[in-house]
Design a protein around this motif. Structure first.
Motif, PDB file in Angstrom:
ATOM      1  N   HIS A  28      -4.990   0.370  -7.948  1.00 52.17           N
ATOM      2  CA  HIS A  28      -4.718   1.797  -7.875  1.00 52.17           C
ATOM      3  C   HIS A  28      -4.305   2.356  -9.244  1.00 52.17           C
ATOM      4  O   HIS A  28      -4.650   3.498  -9.578  1.00 52.17           O
ATOM      5  CB  HIS A  28      -3.647   2.075  -6.831  1.00 52.17           C
ATOM      6  N   VAL A  61      -3.321  -4.616  -5.010  1.00 48.29           N
ATOM      7  CA  VAL A  61      -3.506  -3.215  -4.602  1.00 48.29           C
ATOM      8  C   VAL A  61      -2.888  -2.283  -5.638  1.00 48.29           C
ATOM      9  O   VAL A  61      -3.500  -1.282  -6.040  1.00 48.29           O
ATOM     10  CB  VAL A  61      -2.903  -2.961  -3.204  1.00 48.29           C
ATOM     11  N   ARG A 118       0.831  -1.210   0.000  1.00 43.06           N
ATOM     12  CA  ARG A 118       0.000   0.000   0.000  1.00 43.06           C
ATOM     13  C   ARG A 118       0.863   1.256   0.000  1.00 43.06           C
ATOM     14  O   ARG A 118       0.564   2.226  -0.705  1.00 43.06           O
ATOM     15  CB  ARG A 118      -0.942  -0.017   1.210  1.00 43.06           C
ATOM     16  N   SER A 170       2.697   1.501  -3.476  1.00 41.43           N
ATOM     17  CA  SER A 170       1.845   1.716  -4.644  1.00 41.43           C
ATOM     18  C   SER A 170       1.796   3.185  -5.050  1.00 41.43           C
ATOM     19  O   SER A 170       1.873   3.523  -6.238  1.00 41.43           O
ATOM     20  CB  SER A 170       0.426   1.207  -4.370  1.00 41.43           C
TER      21      SER A 170
END
Length: 283
Positions: free
Chosen positions: A103, A99, A66, A69
């Motif tokens: 994104h 993820v 996360r 990213s």
């Protein structure tokens, strides 16, 4: 100053064992991108070194995905291209990357996925089980109670079921498969695919379990378990009434005896009813 064109995120499969299985296109992408995001830089570094690829390599794994990213997308929006690879096989299949791809899609960044090695399809194509329909269940839970609940939920699944399993849990997984699905359901264990000691063990659950317990070598390496789907007659089975009967009997009898009687009354497997009731008590 003109704004730089948006870069591309490439999803690049890598060999699951045999280094010769990487495609020419995959190598071309890995050589041309500005950077490579890898699950384990030390492991992937060996692959890149083997093919003389010296691009920037940085870590992107389940613990930092996360956070990383946003940094990757910023680079892509500046016009750089990035390749995502995992330790082996196709990224995102029981590996990090979901993820990042999500994104990128939300940010309007192009994502290009390359075809290539994957343990699921490799194992299935050599297993000899029905492959017109199958379900991939990933890794079974590590804890016994949760693993049995997961398997119980699949008791009447008609499709071929595919699981990943680790060497240190394979015997426990086979024990639970035997207890829940019975001795006679067809099972295939594919081990060390594309490597020197590639092995397929096929037969009933009981036969595969016996072979693994008898030979410690069969308890090593990367593993894929493939379980035949339930026969049509089993699709209509309903453990609900049997469990209700078991609970009534449980007021007067020990669990094991109550499960045996309820199974006989309803034509169910006593081990399955016993485990379902035991798990319910432990919740």
């Amino acid at each position: 100053m003109a704004q730089a064109m948006v870069g591309t995120l490439y999803i690049v499969p890598t060999p699951i064992g045999n280094l010769a299985d990487i495609s020419e296109r995959a190598l071309q992408v890995l050589r041309q991108v500005n950077a490579i995001a890898a699950e384990d830089t030390r492991h992937s570094g060996q692959l890149l070194q083997h093919y003389g690829i010296r691009n920037e390599l940085f870590a992107l794994h389940e613990h930092n995905e996360r956070q990383r990213s946003a940094q990757v997308i910023e680079r892509l929006q500046q016009g750089q291209s990035v390749a995502l690879i995992s330790d082996a096989g196709t990224p995102l299949i029981s590996d990090p990357g979901y993820v990042l791809v999500q994104h990128c899609r939300m940010a309007g960044v192009p994502v290009v996925a390359l075809p290539g090695p994957c343990a699921i399809t490799t194992a299935l194509s050599g297993a000899g089980l029905p492959t017109d329909r199958f379900t991939f269940e990933g890794f079974l839970p590590a804890k016994g109670q949760q693993r049995r609940k997961t398997l119980n939920a699949l008791l009447t699944e008609p499709r071929t079921m595919v699981f990943y399993e680790s060497p240190h849990r394979i015997t426990d997984a086979l024990t639970d498969l035997h207890a829940i699905f019975g001795a006679d359901r067809q099972l295939v264990l594919a081990r060390e695919l594309t490597k020197q000691f590639e092995t397929y063990l096929s037969g009933t659950i009981a036969e595969v379990e016996a072979a693994v317990l008898a030979d410690s070598n069969q308890q090593r390496g990367e593993m894929v378990l493939m379980l035949a789907g339930a026969p049509q007659s089993a699709h209509d089975d309903d453990t609900g009434p049997a469990l209700a009967t078991l609970q009534l009997l449980r007021r007067e009898l020990p669990l094991k005896k109550a499960a045996a009687l309820a199974a006989e009354i309803h034509g169910q497997r006593k081990n399955t009813l016993y485990q379902l009731a035991l798990d319910a008590e432990n919740e």
